[in-house]
Design a protein around this motif. Sequence first.
Motif, PDB file in Angstrom:
ATOM      1  N   ALA A 139       0.848  -1.194   0.000  1.00 48.79           N
ATOM      2  CA  ALA A 139       0.000   0.000   0.000  1.00 48.79           C
ATOM      3  C   ALA A 139       0.885   1.245   0.000  1.00 48.79           C
ATOM      4  CB  ALA A 139      -0.910   0.002   1.223  1.00 48.79           C
ATOM      5  N   ILE A 140       0.892   1.953  -1.125  1.00 50.65           N
ATOM      6  CA  ILE A 140       1.606   3.229  -1.249  1.00 50.65           C
ATOM      7  C   ILE A 140       0.576   4.327  -1.066  1.00 50.65           C
ATOM      8  CG2 ILE A 140       3.107   4.648  -2.666  1.00 50.65           C
ATOM      9  CD1 ILE A 140       4.307   1.928  -1.910  1.00 50.65           C
ATOM     10  N   MET A 141       0.779   5.179  -0.064  1.00 51.37           N
ATOM     11  CA  MET A 141      -0.298   6.084   0.361  1.00 51.37           C
ATOM     12  C   MET A 141       0.201   7.518   0.479  1.00 51.37           C
ATOM     13  SD  MET A 141      -1.894   3.781   3.458  1.00 51.37           S
ATOM     14  CE  MET A 141      -0.335   3.596   4.336  1.00 51.37           C
ATOM     15  N   GLY A 142      -0.725   8.448   0.324  1.00 50.19           N
ATOM     16  CA  GLY A 142      -0.390   9.846   0.553  1.00 50.19           C
ATOM     17  C   GLY A 142      -1.591  10.744   0.389  1.00 50.19           C
ATOM     18  N   ASP A 143      -1.443  11.953   0.890  1.00 54.61           N
ATOM     19  CA  ASP A 143      -2.531  12.933   0.827  1.00 54.61           C
ATOM     20  C   ASP A 143      -2.006  14.335   0.554  1.00 54.61           C
ATOM     21  OD1 ASP A 143      -1.234  13.085   3.255  1.00 54.61           O
ATOM     22  OD2 ASP A 143      -3.054  13.198   4.475  1.00 54.61           O
ATOM     23  N   GLY A 144      -0.836  14.427  -0.093  1.00 58.16           N
ATOM     24  CA  GLY A 144      -0.279  15.749  -0.339  1.00 58.16           C
ATOM     25  C   GLY A 144       0.200  16.390   0.943  1.00 58.16           C
ATOM     26  N   SER A 145       0.222  17.698   0.961  1.00 58.68           N
ATOM     27  CA  SER A 145       0.675  18.439   2.135  1.00 58.68           C
ATOM     28  C   SER A 145      -0.013  19.790   2.138  1.00 58.68           C
ATOM     29  CB  SER A 145       2.195  18.632   2.100  1.00 58.68           C
ATOM     30  OG  SER A 145       2.548  19.548   1.064  1.00 58.68           O
ATOM     31  N   LEU A 146       0.225  20.545   3.185  1.00 53.19           N
ATOM     32  CA  LEU A 146      -0.339  21.896   3.210  1.00 53.19           C
ATOM     33  C   LEU A 146       0.290  22.777   2.136  1.00 53.19           C
ATOM     34  CD1 LEU A 146      -0.781  22.670   7.031  1.00 53.19           C
ATOM     35  CD2 LEU A 146      -2.431  21.763   5.388  1.00 53.19           C
ATOM     36  N   TRP A 147       1.429  22.371   1.599  1.00 55.76           N
ATOM     37  CA  TRP A 147       2.028  23.112   0.480  1.00 55.76           C
ATOM     38  C   TRP A 147       1.220  22.906  -0.802  1.00 55.76           C
ATOM     39  CZ3 TRP A 147       6.253  26.395   0.117  1.00 55.76           C
ATOM     40  CH2 TRP A 147       6.704  26.688  -1.176  1.00 55.76           C
ATOM     41  N   THR A 148       0.700  21.702  -0.985  1.00 49.33           N
ATOM     42  CA  THR A 148      -0.013  21.397  -2.231  1.00 49.33           C
ATOM     43  C   THR A 148      -1.514  21.638  -2.135  1.00 49.33           C
ATOM     44  OG1 THR A 148      -0.243  19.061  -1.578  1.00 49.33           O
ATOM     45  CG2 THR A 148       1.707  19.663  -2.857  1.00 49.33           C
ATOM     46  N   HIS A 149      -2.055  21.753  -0.918  1.00 49.82           N
ATOM     47  CA  HIS A 149      -3.502  21.942  -0.764  1.00 49.82           C
ATOM     48  C   HIS A 149      -3.891  23.361  -1.175  1.00 49.82           C
ATOM     49  CE1 HIS A 149      -7.508  21.303   0.660  1.00 49.82           C
ATOM     50  NE2 HIS A 149      -7.425  22.290   1.531  1.00 49.82           N
ATOM     51  N   VAL A 155      -2.927  28.649   0.502  1.00 48.90           N
ATOM     52  CA  VAL A 155      -2.288  29.428  -0.560  1.00 48.90           C
ATOM     53  C   VAL A 155      -1.610  30.656   0.028  1.00 48.90           C
ATOM     54  CG1 VAL A 155      -2.728  30.815  -2.621  1.00 48.90           C
ATOM     55  CG2 VAL A 155      -3.830  28.577  -2.364  1.00 48.90           C
ATOM     56  N   ALA A 156      -2.293  31.332   0.967  1.00 50.14           N
ATOM     57  CA  ALA A 156      -1.695  32.494   1.620  1.00 50.14           C
ATOM     58  C   ALA A 156      -0.452  32.093   2.420  1.00 50.14           C
ATOM     59  CB  ALA A 156      -2.728  33.163   2.525  1.00 50.14           C
ATOM     60  N   LEU A 157      -0.529  30.952   3.093  1.00 49.23           N
ATOM     61  CA  LEU A 157       0.610  30.473   3.876  1.00 49.23           C
ATOM     62  C   LEU A 157       1.785  30.137   2.963  1.00 49.23           C
ATOM     63  CD1 LEU A 157       1.659  29.662   6.689  1.00 49.23           C
ATOM     64  CD2 LEU A 157       0.699  27.392   6.287  1.00 49.23           C
ATOM     65  N   GLN A 158       1.513  29.476   1.850  1.00 49.07           N
ATOM     66  CA  GLN A 158       2.584  29.160   0.897  1.00 49.07           C
ATOM     67  C   GLN A 158       3.247  30.441   0.399  1.00 49.07           C
ATOM     68  OE1 GLN A 158       1.537  26.478  -2.335  1.00 49.07           O
ATOM     69  NE2 GLN A 158       3.065  27.383  -3.666  1.00 49.07           N
ATOM     70  N   GLY A 159       2.432  31.467   0.123  1.00 50.33           N
ATOM     71  CA  GLY A 159       2.994  32.745  -0.318  1.00 50.33           C
ATOM     72  C   GLY A 159       3.911  33.363   0.730  1.00 50.33           C
ATOM     73  N   LEU A 160       3.543  33.251   2.006  1.00 48.78           N
ATOM     74  CA  LEU A 160       4.386  33.780   3.075  1.00 48.78           C
ATOM     75  C   LEU A 160       5.703  33.012   3.144  1.00 48.78           C
ATOM     76  CD1 LEU A 160       4.825  35.621   5.532  1.00 48.78           C
ATOM     77  CD2 LEU A 160       3.632  33.893   6.921  1.00 48.78           C
ATOM     78  N   ILE A 161       5.637  31.687   3.033  1.00 46.45           N
ATOM     79  CA  ILE A 161       6.861  30.883   3.049  1.00 46.45           C
ATOM     80  C   ILE A 161       7.762  31.280   1.881  1.00 46.45           C
ATOM     81  CG2 ILE A 161       7.790  28.543   2.808  1.00 46.45           C
ATOM     82  CD1 ILE A 161       5.190  27.545   4.188  1.00 46.45           C
ATOM     83  N   GLN A 162       7.181  31.446   0.703  1.00 44.55           N
ATOM     84  CA  GLN A 162       7.972  31.807  -0.469  1.00 44.55           C
ATOM     85  C   GLN A 162       8.573  33.201  -0.341  1.00 44.55           C
ATOM     86  OE1 GLN A 162       4.769  30.948  -3.281  1.00 44.55           O
ATOM     87  NE2 GLN A 162       6.010  29.322  -4.201  1.00 44.55           N
ATOM     88  N   LEU A 240      -1.433  35.615   9.993  1.00 48.21           N
ATOM     89  CA  LEU A 240      -2.130  35.234   8.757  1.00 48.21           C
ATOM     90  C   LEU A 240      -3.196  34.183   9.042  1.00 48.21           C
ATOM     91  CD1 LEU A 240      -0.380  34.319   5.400  1.00 48.21           C
ATOM     92  CD2 LEU A 240      -2.057  32.790   6.399  1.00 48.21           C
ATOM     93  N   LEU A 241      -2.847  33.168   9.798  1.00 49.43           N
ATOM     94  CA  LEU A 241      -3.772  32.051  10.049  1.00 49.43           C
ATOM     95  C   LEU A 241      -4.966  32.494  10.896  1.00 49.43           C
ATOM     96  CD1 LEU A 241      -1.079  29.319  10.712  1.00 49.43           C
ATOM     97  CD2 LEU A 241      -2.607  29.430   8.733  1.00 49.43           C
ATOM     98  N   LEU A 242      -4.761  33.426  11.788  1.00 47.20           N
ATOM     99  CA  LEU A 242      -5.859  33.900  12.636  1.00 47.20           C
ATOM    100  C   LEU A 242      -6.905  34.671  11.834  1.00 47.20           C
ATOM    101  CD1 LEU A 242      -3.896  35.000  15.832  1.00 47.20           C
ATOM    102  CD2 LEU A 242      -5.559  33.132  15.667  1.00 47.20           C
ATOM    103  N   ARG A 243      -6.560  35.073  10.614  1.00 48.56           N
ATOM    104  CA  ARG A 243      -7.524  35.790   9.774  1.00 48.56           C
ATOM    105  C   ARG A 243      -8.407  34.835   8.978  1.00 48.56           C
ATOM    106  NH1 ARG A 243      -2.908  39.095   8.323  1.00 48.56           N
ATOM    107  NH2 ARG A 243      -2.890  38.146   6.226  1.00 48.56           N
ATOM    108  N   HIS A 244      -8.094  33.531   8.987  1.00 51.53           N
ATOM    109  CA  HIS A 244      -8.758  32.604   8.083  1.00 51.53           C
ATOM    110  C   HIS A 244      -9.645  31.537   8.717  1.00 51.53           C
ATOM    111  CE1 HIS A 244      -6.991  33.883   4.243  1.00 51.53           C
ATOM    112  NE2 HIS A 244      -5.937  34.207   4.952  1.00 51.53           N
ATOM    113  N   PRO A 245      -9.708  31.376  10.034  1.00 53.29           N
ATOM    114  CA  PRO A 245     -10.505  30.246  10.559  1.00 53.29           C
ATOM    115  C   PRO A 245     -11.981  30.337  10.204  1.00 53.29           C
ATOM    116  CG  PRO A 245      -9.076  31.138  12.261  1.00 53.29           C
ATOM    117  CD  PRO A 245      -9.056  32.105  11.115  1.00 53.29           C
TER     118      PRO A 245
END
Length: 268
Positions: A139-149, A155-162, A240-245
Motif C-alpha cells: 500500500a503506497i499512500m499519501g494525501d499531499g501536504s499543506l504546500w499542495t492543498h 495558498v496564503a501560507l505558501q505565499g508567506l513561506i515563499q 495570517l492564520l488567525l484571519r482565516h478560521p
Amino acid sequence: MSLFDSADRYYARFRPRLPDQVVQLLARELAGAAAPTMLDLGAGTGQVALSMLPALLTAAHLDLVDQDEGMLRTAHDELGPQLGERTATVHAVPAEKFAPAQPGYQADLVTCCRAFHWMDRLAVLAMADRVAAPHAAVAIMGDGSLWTHQAEWTVALQGLIQSNLGAERRAGTTGTYREPGRRYEDDLAESAFSDIVARRIPFNRMWTPRSVLGYLRSTSIARPDLFADHAVFEDQAQELLLRHPRDGVLHEDGVFTVLLARRPGAAR
C-alpha cells in the motif's frame, strides 16, 4: 544531515494520522491472518502504526523501518504503552536495506505513507518482493501536504513561506524539492506488484493556527533553520492564520490516495 533531524517531537505531535476509512481499508488486507505482520516503510514517528493499532489483532506484529533513529525512538516510545500483547520492532535502515532477522519472515501487508518519493523506489519494491507473503498487498499512500492543498489559507501560507525562502519548494537546508520523474503506478507496474487498484478517500481535516505552526516545524519546506529569523516568520504566519478560521478552525478538504498493489494472480 537528515531532512528531518530534530523534528521528531513535532512530527509525532502534529503530523496527521490515517483517516478511519483508510485504517478500515488496510485492516481488511490483514483479515485472513491469525498473527498478521505489517511492515511499515518510512515509518517516521509511527503515524501508520499508531493509526492501525486499534484494528490489529492481539497477535499482530509490526516492523517499522526508517533511517532516522530519532524518529524511530519516538515511535517506539509512542507505541509502547498502546501495544498490549502486540509486538513491534524498529529498524534504523533505509527501506531498501530492510532484511528480517528471523528465517521464514513474511509480511502480510507492506505500507509506505507520505515517504515513497524520498526512496529508491524500485529497490524498495524489490525488497518488498523478497519479504512479502504470496498474498500480501503493498500500500503506497499519501494525501499531499499543506504546500499542495489549495484552500485560501494554505495558498496564503505558501505565499508567506515563499516570501521568506524563495519561490521554489525547499527540501532540507540547501536543496529544493523535485517531483518524482514518473508516477508511482509506473514504478509498481515494473515491479512484482503490478496488479494495482487505486482507492481515493475524501477527508476533512481540521487545524488550529498552533497545530499548523507545529506541523511546519516538522517539514522540509519550512523547518526553523531555513529562516533568517524563524520567530518573526512564525509571528507572521500566526497573524495570517488567525484571519482565516471558519468556526474557529482551519479546514483542509482533501483526498487520501491508497495504491493497493499485488502480484498478478494473488487472492484479493
